[in-house]
Design a protein around this motif. Sequence first.
Motif, PDB file in Angstrom:
ATOM      1  N   ARG A  43      36.460  43.074  30.837  1.00  0.00           N
ATOM      2  CA  ARG A  43      37.753  42.526  31.249  1.00  0.00           C
ATOM      3  C   ARG A  43      38.903  43.274  30.581  1.00  0.00           C
ATOM      4  O   ARG A  43      39.941  43.530  31.209  1.00  0.00           O
ATOM      5  CB  ARG A  43      37.809  41.032  30.931  1.00  0.00           C
ATOM      6  CG  ARG A  43      37.021  40.176  31.918  1.00  0.00           C
ATOM      7  CD  ARG A  43      37.275  38.688  31.700  1.00  0.00           C
ATOM      8  NE  ARG A  43      36.613  38.197  30.498  1.00  0.00           N
ATOM      9  CZ  ARG A  43      35.339  37.798  30.466  1.00  0.00           C
ATOM     10  NH1 ARG A  43      34.590  37.836  31.557  1.00  0.00           N
ATOM     11  NH2 ARG A  43      34.803  37.346  29.348  1.00  0.00           N
ATOM     12  N   HIS A  77      33.885  40.282  27.713  1.00  0.00           N
ATOM     13  CA  HIS A  77      35.270  40.531  27.282  1.00  0.00           C
ATOM     14  C   HIS A  77      35.629  42.007  27.300  1.00  0.00           C
ATOM     15  O   HIS A  77      36.767  42.364  27.613  1.00  0.00           O
ATOM     16  CB  HIS A  77      35.497  39.936  25.891  1.00  0.00           C
ATOM     17  CG  HIS A  77      34.638  40.517  24.817  1.00  0.00           C
ATOM     18  ND1 HIS A  77      33.295  40.249  24.693  1.00  0.00           N
ATOM     19  CD2 HIS A  77      34.936  41.372  23.800  1.00  0.00           C
ATOM     20  CE1 HIS A  77      32.808  40.890  23.649  1.00  0.00           C
ATOM     21  NE2 HIS A  77      33.771  41.585  23.089  1.00  0.00           N
ATOM     22  N   ALA A 106      42.114  39.331  26.974  1.00  0.00           N
ATOM     23  CA  ALA A 106      40.769  39.657  27.477  1.00  0.00           C
ATOM     24  C   ALA A 106      39.752  39.727  26.344  1.00  0.00           C
ATOM     25  O   ALA A 106      38.622  39.253  26.474  1.00  0.00           O
ATOM     26  CB  ALA A 106      40.803  40.977  28.241  1.00  0.00           C
ATOM     27  N   MET A 107      40.138  40.311  25.215  1.00  0.00           N
ATOM     28  CA  MET A 107      39.207  40.451  24.095  1.00  0.00           C
ATOM     29  C   MET A 107      38.887  39.110  23.450  1.00  0.00           C
ATOM     30  O   MET A 107      37.888  38.988  22.729  1.00  0.00           O
ATOM     31  CB  MET A 107      39.780  41.415  23.059  1.00  0.00           C
ATOM     32  CG  MET A 107      39.785  42.876  23.510  1.00  0.00           C
ATOM     33  SD  MET A 107      38.124  43.550  23.813  1.00  0.00           S
ATOM     34  CE  MET A 107      37.477  43.629  22.136  1.00  0.00           C
ATOM     35  N   THR A 113      38.178  36.388  25.133  1.00  0.00           N
ATOM     36  CA  THR A 113      37.296  35.608  25.990  1.00  0.00           C
ATOM     37  C   THR A 113      35.852  35.820  25.576  1.00  0.00           C
ATOM     38  O   THR A 113      35.550  36.590  24.660  1.00  0.00           O
ATOM     39  CB  THR A 113      37.482  36.009  27.465  1.00  0.00           C
ATOM     40  OG1 THR A 113      37.163  37.402  27.619  1.00  0.00           O
ATOM     41  CG2 THR A 113      38.903  35.767  27.923  1.00  0.00           C
TER      42      THR A 113
END
Length: 259
Positions: free
Chosen positions: A134, A131, A124-125, A127
């Motif tokens: 997420r 981010h 997630a980080m 993206t």
Amino acid sequence: MANSTGGVLYPARLPQFHRLPAVGQVAELVAWFWIPEWDVEPGHTSRQEIVGYPALNLVVEQDGVTLSGATTRASHRDLRGHGWAVGALLRPAAVGALIDDPASLVDHMRTLDEPALHAEVTRAMATGEGHRDRAVSVFSHWLVDRVGAPTDAARLANAMAEALAGDGGALTPAEAATRLAVSVRTLERMAHRSVGISPAAMIRRRRLQDAAQLVRDDPGADLSTIAAELGYADHAHLTRDFRAVLGIAPRTYRADVEE
């Protein structure tokens, strides 16, 4: 406990820092999520000095997953290079699923073998825009699945933490026990089982954080007035607490912040 930089002694020195709310089912397990992101020039260090909340933190970083216990003293971390962390300030209701004896973790941390959590948050980080949201979403779902629905005892432990360490918290363990309609001894057992430190220690830590924030945010505030507002016996009592935990007096801290 809603201030976005509460517990951080020198907010102006922070890298990019975000505090995100815990919403839905995870709100009974997490007070909030916190996400620092940094990109420090090669050869340089960014020192972050913290007076932690009287609670445990579950933290995902690039290197793995750690569980940090409640602290009794100030701490620091030196940030280098490029990195991030996604942390959850845990409510007592979440603690029992992660550790049997939180007192053994006071002023310490341990690495947890949680590859699924690490992989999901790391993905997630990595993206683009959004981010952080997420990362918090996948962290929340993982924790809810891991802990399950809180019991009545877990919810009472949450109420205990709010009475001792939340906004408008009690000034004494006896006051907190009265609010919760339990004995002081029961309060002490709950604090030991779910946080690892005593009710009195939780109150002292909350008051010191509040004092540091007031000293920092209002340079003209009289220290005796701050001491009285937070339930210290006098200015000298406030100064002793500052020195015991931070190693400096309130006036010195105020001067350091203003530099």
